[in-house]
Design an enzyme around this catalytic site. Structure first.
Site, mmCIF file in Angstrom:
data_model
loop_
_atom_site.group_PDB
_atom_site.id
_atom_site.type_symbol
_atom_site.label_atom_id
_atom_site.label_comp_id
_atom_site.label_asym_id
_atom_site.label_seq_id
_atom_site.Cartn_x
_atom_site.Cartn_y
_atom_site.Cartn_z
ATOM 1 N N SER A 123 111.990 52.948 93.435
ATOM 2 C CA SER A 123 111.339 52.635 94.407
ATOM 3 C C SER A 123 110.082 53.707 94.288
ATOM 4 O O SER A 123 109.029 52.982 94.042
ATOM 5 C CB SER A 123 111.714 53.762 96.249
ATOM 6 O OG SER A 123 111.342 54.604 96.639
ATOM 7 N N ARG A 163 107.402 50.633 93.248
ATOM 8 C CA ARG A 163 106.378 50.069 93.882
ATOM 9 C C ARG A 163 104.479 50.265 93.359
ATOM 10 O O ARG A 163 104.157 49.889 93.153
ATOM 11 C CB ARG A 163 106.091 51.843 94.924
ATOM 12 C CG ARG A 163 105.382 51.506 95.858
ATOM 13 C CD ARG A 163 104.799 52.245 96.800
ATOM 14 N NE ARG A 163 105.560 52.452 97.949
ATOM 15 C CZ ARG A 163 107.128 53.513 97.540
ATOM 16 N NH1 ARG A 163 106.700 54.538 97.153
ATOM 17 N NH2 ARG A 163 107.503 53.330 98.906
ATOM 18 N N ASN A 209 102.388 47.326 91.645
ATOM 19 C CA ASN A 209 100.981 46.893 92.442
ATOM 20 C C ASN A 209 99.922 46.942 91.023
ATOM 21 O O ASN A 209 99.672 45.921 91.586
ATOM 22 C CB ASN A 209 100.813 48.289 93.145
ATOM 23 C CG ASN A 209 101.395 48.687 95.179
ATOM 24 O OD1 ASN A 209 101.304 47.042 95.589
ATOM 25 N ND2 ASN A 209 101.883 48.760 95.594
#
Length: 203
Positions: A131, A135, A139
């Site tokens: 994760s 992430r 982004n």
């Protein structure tokens, strides 16, 4: 890495003439280090303050990597291999130090609150680096795509009509804020995960 090495050499040269009352660049460096120290101590207590060095290095590396995208380069953090490597290194460090410090008590934490939850706790731990890496990668990759699109729009003389500010300039300012925040969030989450691991070891 070349940029970080050059910055480190400059700071080392500047800090040779240490002053009791810091000013200028020395003041900025000390403030950054003290802020990281306070953050780690606040999350993990003074006992684990030495981890501040690792997290400060990770934060600076991610921040500089993110900012390099503004120079027309492909940001390293927009590549999943980079974010995966950082999170994997942190993941290994967390569990290695947890086992070294807590020994049997660390593994006992995976049996809480009831032993039947052991598989779920293991899956939860394995999901942490996945994760974190996705992430940051997601982004940064999305941010670079938007930046490219805005550059194309700017080439067609598109601007923010209400403010009269070129669209690419407005996005660059916003992007700097976002990528700084992304570096901080990544560092903050790794501190939290490490703190959880050490709480398992201590109990």
């Amino acid at each position: 890495m070349a940029a970080l090495i050059i910055i480190a050499l400059i700071l080392r040269a500047k800090m040779k003439n240490y002053k009791y009352k810091p000013e200028g660049l020395q003041n900025v460096v000390e403030m950054a280090i003290e802020s990281m120290h306070s953050f780690v101590v606040g999350s993990m207590t003074e006992k684990y303050a030495y981890f501040g060095n690792w997290f400060f290095g990770v934060f600076v590396f991610i921040l500089v990597s993110n900012l390099s995208g503004l120079l027309g380069l492909r940001a390293p953090t927009a590549d999943f291999c980079t974010t995966a490597a950082i999170t994997l290194a942190t993941f290994v460090m967390i569990h290695f130090m947890g086992i070294k410090t807590g020994k049997g008590g660390y593994f006992k934490g995976y049996l809480e609150p009831v032993p039947v939850l052991l598989p779920i706790n293991i899956i939860s731990e394995l999901a942490t680096p996945i994760s974190l890496s996705f992430r940051l990668f997601g982004n940064m990759y999305a941010g670079e795509l938007i930046f490219v699109l805005i550059a194309v729009m700017y080439s067609a003389n598109v601007a923010i009509a209400a403010l009269g500010i070129p669209l690419h300039l407005a996005w660059a300012i916003f992007h700097i804020l976002i990528i700084t925040l992304q570096a901080f969030i990544f560092m903050m989450l790794t501190v939290v995960y490490l703190s959880i691991a050490y709480n398992k070891a201590d109990h």
